[in-house]
Design an enzyme around this catalytic site. Structure first.
Site, PDB file in Angstrom:
ATOM      1  N   ASP A  88      12.436  -4.431  19.409  1.00 21.65           N
ATOM      2  CA  ASP A  88      12.369  -2.955  18.635  1.00 21.65           C
ATOM      3  C   ASP A  88      11.207  -3.045  18.198  1.00 21.65           C
ATOM      4  OD1 ASP A  88      13.856  -1.002  17.545  1.00 21.65           O
ATOM      5  OD2 ASP A  88      14.736  -2.084  16.043  1.00 21.65           O
ATOM      6  N   GLY A 102      14.179   2.883   5.592  1.00 18.62           N
ATOM      7  CA  GLY A 102      13.286   1.732   5.849  1.00 18.62           C
ATOM      8  C   GLY A 102      12.141   2.215   6.730  1.00 18.62           C
ATOM      9  N   ALA A 103      11.132   1.280   6.814  1.00 17.41           N
ATOM     10  CA  ALA A 103      10.055   1.302   7.479  1.00 17.41           C
ATOM     11  C   ALA A 103      10.129   0.760   8.825  1.00 17.41           C
ATOM     12  CB  ALA A 103       8.787   0.629   6.827  1.00 17.41           C
ATOM     13  N   TRP A 104       9.074   0.760   9.751  1.00 22.08           N
ATOM     14  CA  TRP A 104       9.315   0.215  11.007  1.00 22.08           C
ATOM     15  C   TRP A 104       8.582  -1.468  11.249  1.00 22.08           C
ATOM     16  CZ3 TRP A 104       4.229  -0.581  12.222  1.00 22.08           C
ATOM     17  CH2 TRP A 104       3.366   0.654  11.689  1.00 22.08           C
ATOM     18  N   ASN A 105       8.090  -1.727  10.349  1.00 22.18           N
ATOM     19  CA  ASN A 105       7.262  -2.957  10.382  1.00 22.18           C
ATOM     20  C   ASN A 105       8.255  -4.366  10.223  1.00 22.18           C
ATOM     21  OD1 ASN A 105       7.563  -2.523   7.727  1.00 22.18           O
ATOM     22  ND2 ASN A 105       5.651  -3.627   7.127  1.00 22.18           N
ATOM     23  N   VAL A 129       2.816   5.692   1.081  1.00 19.70           N
ATOM     24  CA  VAL A 129       2.532   6.472  -0.378  1.00 19.70           C
ATOM     25  C   VAL A 129       2.945   7.818  -0.080  1.00 19.70           C
ATOM     26  CG1 VAL A 129       1.004   6.990  -2.051  1.00 19.70           C
ATOM     27  CG2 VAL A 129       1.104   4.799  -1.289  1.00 19.70           C
ATOM     28  N   PRO A 130       2.453   8.447   0.743  1.00 18.10           N
ATOM     29  CA  PRO A 130       2.948   9.942   0.844  1.00 18.10           C
ATOM     30  C   PRO A 130       4.142  10.150   0.898  1.00 18.10           C
ATOM     31  CG  PRO A 130       0.857   9.505   2.514  1.00 18.10           C
ATOM     32  CD  PRO A 130       1.233   8.226   1.998  1.00 18.10           C
ATOM     33  N   THR A 131       4.976   9.393   1.765  1.00 17.31           N
ATOM     34  CA  THR A 131       6.507   9.435   1.824  1.00 17.31           C
ATOM     35  C   THR A 131       6.954   9.301   0.738  1.00 17.31           C
ATOM     36  OG1 THR A 131       6.498   8.899   4.310  1.00 17.31           O
ATOM     37  CG2 THR A 131       8.456   8.851   3.065  1.00 17.31           C
ATOM     38  N   GLU A 182       9.067   1.063  -2.561  1.00 16.25           N
ATOM     39  CA  GLU A 182       8.233  -0.018  -1.876  1.00 16.25           C
ATOM     40  C   GLU A 182       7.195   0.480  -0.985  1.00 16.25           C
ATOM     41  OE1 GLU A 182       8.245  -3.246  -3.177  1.00 16.25           O
ATOM     42  OE2 GLU A 182      10.225  -3.554  -3.689  1.00 16.25           O
ATOM     43  N   CYS A 223       2.676  -4.737   4.439  1.00 14.02           N
ATOM     44  CA  CYS A 223       2.301  -3.836   3.381  1.00 14.02           C
ATOM     45  C   CYS A 223       1.401  -4.505   2.407  1.00 14.02           C
ATOM     46  CB  CYS A 223       3.640  -3.488   2.731  1.00 14.02           C
ATOM     47  SG  CYS A 223       4.726  -4.777   2.402  1.00 14.02           S
ATOM     48  N   GLU A 233      12.296  -5.462  -5.460  1.00  8.13           N
ATOM     49  CA  GLU A 233      13.021  -6.109  -4.670  1.00  8.13           C
ATOM     50  C   GLU A 233      13.076  -7.586  -4.992  1.00  8.13           C
ATOM     51  OE1 GLU A 233      12.184  -4.267  -0.720  1.00  8.13           O
ATOM     52  OE2 GLU A 233      14.327  -3.167  -1.155  1.00  8.13           O
TER      53      GLU A 233
HETATM   54  P1  NDP Z   1       6.871   6.177   6.500  1.00  8.10           P
HETATM   55  O1  NDP Z   1       6.363   6.309   5.072  1.00  8.10           O
HETATM   56  O2  NDP Z   1       6.270   7.252   7.294  1.00  8.10           O
HETATM   57  O3  NDP Z   1       8.277   6.178   6.773  1.00  8.10           O
HETATM   58  C1  NDP Z   1       9.171   5.419   5.758  1.00  8.10           C
HETATM   59  C2  NDP Z   1      10.633   5.850   6.218  1.00  8.10           C
HETATM   60  O4  NDP Z   1      10.740   7.207   5.458  1.00  8.10           O
HETATM   61  C3  NDP Z   1      10.989   6.090   7.788  1.00  8.10           C
HETATM   62  O5  NDP Z   1      12.263   5.654   7.670  1.00  8.10           O
HETATM   63  C4  NDP Z   1      10.852   7.569   7.635  1.00  8.10           C
HETATM   64  O6  NDP Z   1      11.571   8.042   8.884  1.00  8.10           O
HETATM   65  C5  NDP Z   1      11.220   8.196   6.286  1.00  8.10           C
HETATM   66  N1  NDP Z   1      10.779   9.483   5.927  1.00  8.10           N
HETATM   67  C6  NDP Z   1       9.561  10.076   6.243  1.00  8.10           C
HETATM   68  N2  NDP Z   1       9.869  11.226   5.633  1.00  8.10           N
HETATM   69  C7  NDP Z   1      10.826  11.223   4.761  1.00  8.10           C
HETATM   70  C8  NDP Z   1      11.249  12.170   3.775  1.00  8.10           C
HETATM   71  N3  NDP Z   1      10.743  13.611   3.574  1.00  8.10           N
HETATM   72  N4  NDP Z   1      12.500  11.897   3.051  1.00  8.10           N
HETATM   73  C9  NDP Z   1      13.048  10.730   3.329  1.00  8.10           C
HETATM   74  N5  NDP Z   1      12.445   9.932   4.412  1.00  8.10           N
HETATM   75  C10 NDP Z   1      11.565  10.164   4.967  1.00  8.10           C
HETATM   76  O7  NDP Z   1       6.346   4.756   6.631  1.00  8.10           O
HETATM   77  P2  NDP Z   1       6.289   3.929   8.023  1.00  8.10           P
HETATM   78  O8  NDP Z   1       7.462   3.829   8.765  1.00  8.10           O
HETATM   79  O9  NDP Z   1       4.960   4.661   8.742  1.00  8.10           O
HETATM   80  O10 NDP Z   1       6.055   2.340   7.485  1.00  8.10           O
HETATM   81  C11 NDP Z   1       4.638   1.980   7.257  1.00  8.10           C
HETATM   82  C12 NDP Z   1       4.377   1.801   5.788  1.00  8.10           C
HETATM   83  O11 NDP Z   1       5.498   1.333   4.924  1.00  8.10           O
HETATM   84  C13 NDP Z   1       3.029   1.277   5.190  1.00  8.10           C
HETATM   85  O12 NDP Z   1       2.455   2.174   4.318  1.00  8.10           O
HETATM   86  C14 NDP Z   1       3.600   0.153   4.590  1.00  8.10           C
HETATM   87  O13 NDP Z   1       2.528  -0.456   3.702  1.00  8.10           O
HETATM   88  C15 NDP Z   1       4.794   0.562   4.070  1.00  8.10           C
HETATM   89  N6  NDP Z   1       5.586  -0.825   3.825  1.00  8.10           N
HETATM   90  C16 NDP Z   1       5.717  -1.043   2.463  1.00  8.10           C
HETATM   91  C17 NDP Z   1       6.376  -2.275   2.189  1.00  8.10           C
HETATM   92  C18 NDP Z   1       6.674  -2.847   0.711  1.00  8.10           C
HETATM   93  O14 NDP Z   1       7.612  -3.378   0.599  1.00  8.10           O
HETATM   94  N7  NDP Z   1       6.003  -2.237  -0.262  1.00  8.10           N
HETATM   95  C19 NDP Z   1       6.816  -2.973   3.207  1.00  8.10           C
HETATM   96  C20 NDP Z   1       6.522  -2.598   4.512  1.00  8.10           C
HETATM   97  C21 NDP Z   1       6.086  -1.502   4.805  1.00  8.10           C
HETATM   98  P3  NDP Z   1      10.850   8.280  10.160  1.00  8.10           P
HETATM   99  O15 NDP Z   1      10.221   6.948  10.492  1.00  8.10           O
HETATM  100  O16 NDP Z   1      12.060   8.227  11.241  1.00  8.10           O
HETATM  101  O17 NDP Z   1       9.994   9.638  10.236  1.00  8.10           O
END
Ligand code: NDP
Length: 484
Positions: free
Chosen positions: A93, A149-152, A229-231, A249, A283, A458
């Protein structure tokens, strides 16, 4: 298809398919090949997930916490029994080396489930004496929680959110990142096998739009997001409409400060762990490594030698230490940051290129030296195996520069001087700081960010605050003293 799940979604205790949703290809990052296909959740699927979670939640909350804990403990046990199979799926994955997924991803998820299973029966209220009358408090579940969730760390993130939510009597609808949709489905399946009643942990697939639909549903009490952060800003704002609880997070640009009296070997090892583990897609990574000027050359020499010796290759080979990035888009983003670092004058010490292996998304472990605070690579989250080394002279300067960022997820300090270590750890504006260690996040310790890196915590007892709310019950013990 190597990793095709039984269906795209998991609702009310079983897999559910709805081919009307647009198709999402699941790509194995080590080859670029399609290993599964899922469909994005339609509004009907989202509705079914929310409705079933709502139906299930009240009965679940009415159970004794020890009974909820027993089911969760069983799930943790199943995860451990199937460790290898789950690690292989996580590697497919995400592309992360099996060396990591065997010890970090699902095992950390299982620990969170074990921890909250044990914690649930200890969560109690208090009694507040008021002379004749008294108040007692109850810690009640929030209701329906949405996890995004994020993908990492897709499976770990699903477990870290599901564990406290379920243990404390909530239901959860979880949306994984579209890039890594497989692990959360497995978690749902395992929870059912462990005896979790249908509806309490539902998984729906989709892109941001599906997340947005979940976050704005009036039946949702709380949103926990791991992402950028933007999300986070968008989701937080959307959740605010309904005055929903949130845990955010988010990303970071964390500092790791290495003083001249530190063990160079340990500091180099920590800097590598904090930049190259999971191909740098962590992150809390210490992506700004501040090295005191007197040890700069020795530090960089050892770093270069050790980074160049990292084994890249087939993630399924247990000897592989560095795998590909999770997606082609991330590969392009990271290569863009490397090009920008070079054009802005950072000095490339090692790496900097792609490794075109089997068309996978591989980037070499990369170190830039002579990085200054203004450079893009020192300000923005790269999320790839790219380390920026900056020089500094004194403690005050290092702390001030370390804090000169809008992020505040983590930070670290390496020094033999313990008074300085605690002083610096206290002064860093971050949710987590490490002294002579880096990136260790045991479930017993709170984890989360300050500033733009997030709100809420968390793991640990601190998560109880984020998945329950307090009710005060006033008990009148005597006649009402009404003035009329
Ligand atoms: P994104 O912010 O792109 O996406 C996070 C999740 O939010 C995905 O499931 C995404 O869906 C979903 N999403 C996007 N837009 C919306 C919206 N408008 N409303 C609701 N959900 C939405 O992050 P990434 O997946 O690219 O992950 C990387 C980021 O995560 C990095 O900045 C990293 O630092 C952070 N991170 C933070 C951690 C922490 O614990 N602090 C741990 C791990 C990662 P989809 O992907 O399907 O578009």
């Amino acid at each position: 298809m190597k990793a095709q799940p039984k269906a795209s979604h998991y609702i009310d205790g079983d897999y559910v398919e709805d081919r009307a949703g647009s198709k999402i290809d699941v790509i194995y990052p080590a080859t670029g090949g399609v290993i599964a296909q899922v469909h994005e959740a339609t509004p009907g699927i989202v509705e079914a997930a929310i409705a079933s979670a709502r139906r299930a939640q009240e009965d679940w909350a009415a159970l004794r916490p020890v009974e909820r804990g027993r089911i969760l403990s069983r799930a943790a046990h199943i995860i451990r029994e199937r460790g290898r199979e789950l690690a292989e799926l996580e590697t497919l994955d995400t592309g992360k080396p099996i060396q990591e997924t065997l010890v970090a991803d699902w095992p950390s998820g299982a620990e969170a489930i074990e921890y909250f299973a044990g914690l649930a029966p200890t969560v109690t209220g208090e009694t507040i004496p008021l002379g004749r009358d008294f108040v007692y408090t109850r810690r009640e579940p929030l209701g329906l929680c949405v996890g995004i969730g994020a993908w990492n760390y897709p499976s770990q993130i699903a477990c870290w959110k599901a564990a406290p939510a379920l243990a404390l009597g909530n239901a959860m609808v979880f949306k994984p990142s579209e890039v890594t949709p497989l692990g959360a489905l497995k978690l749902a399946e395992i929870l059912t096998e462990a005896g979790l009643p249908p509806g309490l942990f539902n998984v729906v697939q989709g892109r941001g739009g599906v997340g947005a639909r979940l976050v704005t549903d009036p039946r949702v009490a709380k949103v926990s997001l791991t992402g950028s952060v933007p999300t986070g800003q968008k989701v937080y704002a959307a959740a605010a409409e309904g005055i929903r609880h949130v845990t955010m997070e988010l990303g970071g640009k964390s500092p790791l400060i290495v003083f001249e009296d530190a063990s160079i070997e340990d500091a180099v090892g920590a800097a590598m762990l904090g930049n190259f583990y999971s191909a740098g897609q962590v992150c809390s990574n210490g992506t700004r490594v501040f090295v005191q000027r007197g040890i700069k050359h020795r530090f960089l020499d050892r770093l270069k030698a050790r980074a160049a010796a990292i084994r890249m290759g087939d993630p399924m080979d247990e000897a592989t230490q560095l795998g590909p990035l999770a997606s082609e888009a991330q590969l392009e983003k990271v290569m863009g940051y490397i090009a920008t670092a070079r054009s802005e004058g950072a000095r490339l010490v090692t790496g900097g290129g792609r490794r075109p292996m089997n068309s996978g998304f591989f980037v070499e472990p990369t170190v830039f030296a002579d990085v200054t605070d203004e450079m893009t690579i020192a300000r923005e989250e790269v999320f790839g195996p790219v380390m920026a080394v900056l020089d500094f002279d004194g403690e005050e300067e290092a702390v001030a520069r370390a804090n000169a960022t809008e992020f505040g997820l983590a930070g670290g300090v390496f020094t033999a001087d313990m008074a300085r270590a605690h002083r610096v750890a206290g002064a860093l504006q971050a949710g987590t700081t490490w002294i002579n260690a880096y990136n260790l996040t045991p479930v017993e310790a709170p984890f989360g960010g300050v500033k733009l890196s997030g709100v809420g915590r968390e793991n640990s007892r601190a998560a109880v605050e984020n998945y329950t709310q307090v009710k005060s019950v006033y008990v009148g013990m005597g006649p009402i003293e009404a003035p009329y």
